[in-house]
Design an enzyme around this catalytic site. Structure first.
Site, PDB file in Angstrom:
ATOM      1  CE1 TYR A 139     -15.722  67.588 -39.851  1.00  0.00           C
ATOM      2  CE2 TYR A 139     -15.542  67.014 -42.180  1.00  0.00           C
ATOM      3  CZ  TYR A 139     -14.948  67.251 -40.957  1.00  0.00           C
ATOM      4  OH  TYR A 139     -13.585  67.156 -40.833  1.00  0.00           O
ATOM      5  CE  LYS A 143     -13.398  70.602 -39.203  1.00  0.00           C
ATOM      6  NZ  LYS A 143     -12.397  71.080 -38.231  1.00  0.00           N
TER       7      LYS A 143
END
Length: 221
Positions: A139, A143
């Site tokens: 994740y 990002k």
């Protein structure tokens, strides 16, 4: 009045952003894979794979035509997965890349063909991109890509006076996050409305001198 597309606008944050912008008098269109919530009667394109450039280009052409032009874009689409690097799957890395970074790249590429001088793009990244905790590798890496994409796009489009910034929230206060982390202190989380206010500011003329920045959002409200 600005004409703004919210890509991924039918999630919790996307709906807050669209509502905030509309309340300020802007013309707003939403593009999303998800269906519009019950009662939604604004300009929208549902069933759009935001990682598919052809599908996004077609959706943009439709809603930009209905808006009469384009002044700003907010890229909200994304998702989260928790798993350690050793015990997780490479498929998770591919999935996080696709829904967090590829969707943003695709929307930005298409948007640049429609935005004129003075246009603005705001991407939704994450504070975890700067320092990831255990289980957040895939994740956070995706990002982090959003953050560096934002910087590159800002530099590439400075001569067109198109500003590109990102908001980097800590944990957003959503029903899903509360369910996943029931023992957390929700008062420290960032509310979707507070995040929407920050996004609205970055789209506004008041932020005309700001580009290439990642604005960390870390207070409740």
């Amino acid at each position: 009045m600005a004409r703004i597309i919210v890509a991924g606008g039918f999630g919790i944050l996307g709906q807050a952003v669209a509502k905030r912008l509309a309340a300020s008098g802007h013309a707003v269109a939403v593009i999303d894979m998800a269906n519009a919530p019950a009662g939604y009667d604004g300009i929208a394109q549902s069933g759009v794979d935001l990682a598919d450039e052809g599908a996004v280009a077609s959706a943009y052409a439709d809603v930009v035509g209905r808006l009469g032009g384009l002044d700003g874009v907010v890229n909200v689409a994304g998702g989260f997965a928790w798993e350690t690097v050793a015990d997780g799957s490479l498929d998770t890395w591919d999935r996080m890349y696709r829904i967090n970074l590829r969707t943003t790249v695709t929307s930005c590429r298409v948007a640049l063909a429609h935005l004129g001088k003075g246009g603005a793009i705001v991407n939704v990244g994450a504070a975890a991109a700067a320092r990831a905790d255990a289980g957040m590798g895939a994740y956070a890496a995706s990002k982090a890509g959003v953050a560096t994409l934002t910087q590159a796009l800002a530099a590439e489009n400075a001569d067109r006076a198109i500003r590109v910034n990102a908001v980097l929230p800590t944990t957003l206060d959503t029903p899903a996050n509360r369910k996943d982390m029931p023992d957390a202190d929700f008062s420290t989380w960032v509310s979707p409305n507070a995040a929407a206010d920050a996004i609205a500011f970055l789209l506004s003329d008041a932020a005309r001198a700001v580009t290439g920045e990642g604005v960390r959002l870390s207070l409740g409200g």
